[in-house]
Design an enzyme around this catalytic site. Structure first.
Site, PDB file in Angstrom:
ATOM      1  N   ASN A   1       0.878  -1.169   0.000  1.00 14.13           N
ATOM      2  CA  ASN A   1       0.000   0.000   0.000  1.00 14.13           C
ATOM      3  C   ASN A   1       0.915   1.218   0.000  1.00 14.13           C
ATOM      4  O   ASN A   1       1.448   1.592   1.042  1.00 14.13           O
ATOM      5  CB  ASN A   1      -0.896  -0.027   1.248  1.00 14.13           C
ATOM      6  CG  ASN A   1      -1.757   1.216   1.367  1.00 14.13           C
ATOM      7  OD1 ASN A   1      -1.833   2.017   0.433  1.00 14.13           O
ATOM      8  ND2 ASN A   1      -2.396   1.387   2.521  1.00 14.13           N
TER       9      ASN A   1
ATOM     10  N   HIS B   1      -9.604   1.426   4.377  1.00 11.53           N
ATOM     11  CA  HIS B   1      -8.374   1.632   5.140  1.00 11.53           C
ATOM     12  C   HIS B   1      -8.666   2.608   6.284  1.00 11.53           C
ATOM     13  O   HIS B   1      -9.447   3.547   6.129  1.00 11.53           O
ATOM     14  CB  HIS B   1      -7.261   2.176   4.220  1.00 11.53           C
ATOM     15  CG  HIS B   1      -5.936   2.147   4.896  1.00 11.53           C
ATOM     16  ND1 HIS B   1      -5.561   3.111   5.793  1.00 11.53           N
ATOM     17  CD2 HIS B   1      -4.924   1.257   4.845  1.00 11.53           C
ATOM     18  CE1 HIS B   1      -4.351   2.804   6.271  1.00 11.53           C
ATOM     19  NE2 HIS B   1      -3.955   1.675   5.710  1.00 11.53           N
TER      20      HIS B   1
ATOM     21  N   GLU C   1      -7.086   5.015   7.416  1.00 12.10           N
ATOM     22  CA  GLU C   1      -6.836   6.432   7.098  1.00 12.10           C
ATOM     23  C   GLU C   1      -8.027   7.022   6.352  1.00 12.10           C
ATOM     24  O   GLU C   1      -8.387   8.184   6.554  1.00 12.10           O
ATOM     25  CB  GLU C   1      -5.532   6.555   6.290  1.00 12.10           C
ATOM     26  CG  GLU C   1      -4.322   6.276   7.183  1.00 12.10           C
ATOM     27  CD  GLU C   1      -3.116   5.693   6.477  1.00 12.10           C
ATOM     28  OE1 GLU C   1      -3.033   5.743   5.238  1.00 12.10           O
ATOM     29  OE2 GLU C   1      -2.241   5.164   7.192  1.00 12.10           O
TER      30      GLU C   1
HETATM   31  P1  PGA Z   1       2.496   0.293   7.671  1.00 12.26           P
HETATM   32  O1  PGA Z   1       1.075   0.545   6.975  1.00 12.26           O
HETATM   33  O2  PGA Z   1       3.020  -1.000   7.138  1.00 12.26           O
HETATM   34  O3  PGA Z   1       3.350   1.478   7.251  1.00 12.26           O
HETATM   35  O4  PGA Z   1       2.270   0.261   9.136  1.00 12.26           O
HETATM   36  C1  PGA Z   1       0.196  -0.520   6.758  1.00 12.26           C
HETATM   37  C2  PGA Z   1      -1.072   0.010   6.138  1.00 12.26           C
HETATM   38  O5  PGA Z   1      -1.507   1.105   6.511  1.00 12.26           O
HETATM   39  O6  PGA Z   1      -1.671  -0.641   5.271  1.00 12.26           O
END
Ligand code: PGA
Length: 251
Positions: free
Chosen positions: A9, A96, A98
């Site tokens: 991602n 996700h 976010e």
């Molecule tokens: P990270 O992100 O591996 O940087 O913790 C994972 C994600 O948000 O899919």
């Protein structure tokens, strides 16, 4: 069909030129390898067409990181599932944390997005996971269950069979703090049981459930060794080809 999957991602990183370069580097590393997992690159929208052309599609799939909750029309700035499909991408990351936290995506909105993704032949990589307060209050099981119930349990068993789940504890994303292999296995097993209660053992056993949250070359092997962890959704460590390939090689 349950598969091992390592999905990157990229989030909002890389110019188009940098993204093409990264995709080509991953492709070159993968070319000579004997793979035990499917690989997906989740790129920004503007990269998708070129990334699709830069990789061997028989080994590397491409994902968008979002899609619109509407079919088409006057929705300035949005990108529809059918547009994504027309680029050659075959996956879409949905829900996700976010997007849930910064863009107000609710389970009801995600239900619409999931339906449109499936209607257009895209495989959703559907993200679920609790925030730190919820884990500390012991509510993480209930949180992931309601996320799944509200956004996905309207699907028929046949359609649910097309979903990939990604459990991502929000407190582990981008923080360098990973769920322990035991914590990951515990909640992945719970998620699978939740699927079994709704759809039966066969659908539950056929669903790939990925772990995400500070997964890297150092911890991937231990995490992926768990019986209910079928791979990873990788943020930061997917931005360098060698790091991402080391995670792929953890299977
Ligand atoms: P990270 O992100 O591996 O940087 O913790 C994972 C994600 O948000 O899919």
């Amino acid at each position: 069909m349950r598969k091992n999957i390592v999905a990157g991602n990229w989030k909002m990183n890389k110019t188009l030129q940098e993204g093409i370069e990264l995709a080509k580097e991953v492709n070159a590393l993968v070319a000579g390898a004997s793979l035990k997992c499917d690989i997906v690159l989740g790129t920004p929208y503007v990269h998708i067409v070129d990334v699709v052309k830069s990789v061997d599609g028989s080994k590397i799939g491409v994902a968008a990181q979002n899609c619109a909750d509407k079919v088409s029309g006057a929705y300035t700035g949005e990108v529809s599932a059918s547009m994504i499909k027309s680029t050659g991408a075959n996956y879409v990351i949905l829900g996700h944390s976010e997007r849930r936290a910064y863009y107000g995506e609710t389970n009801a909105i995600l239900k619409e997005k999931t339906d449109l993704a499936l209607a257009n032949g895209l495989t959703p990589i559907f993200c679920i996971g609790e925030v730190l307060d919820e884990r500390e209050a012991g509510k993480h099981f209930d949180v992931v269950k309601s996320q799944i119930q509200e956004a996905l349990f309207h699907l028929s068993a046949q359609d649910f069979g097309k979903i990939v789940l990604a459990y991502e504890p929000v407190w582990a994303i981008g923080t360098g703090k990973t769920a322990s292999p035991e914590q990951a296995q515990e909640i992945h097993a719970y998620i699978r049981k939740t699927l079994a209660d709704k759809y039966g053992d066969s659908v539950a056993n056929d669903t790939s459930i990925l772990y995400g949250g500070s997964c890297n070359a150092g911890n991937a092997k231990e995490l992926f060794a768990n019986p209910d962890v079928d791979g990873g959704l990788i943020g930061g460590a997917s931005l360098k080809a060698a790091d991402f390939f080391a995670i792929i090689s953890a299977f």
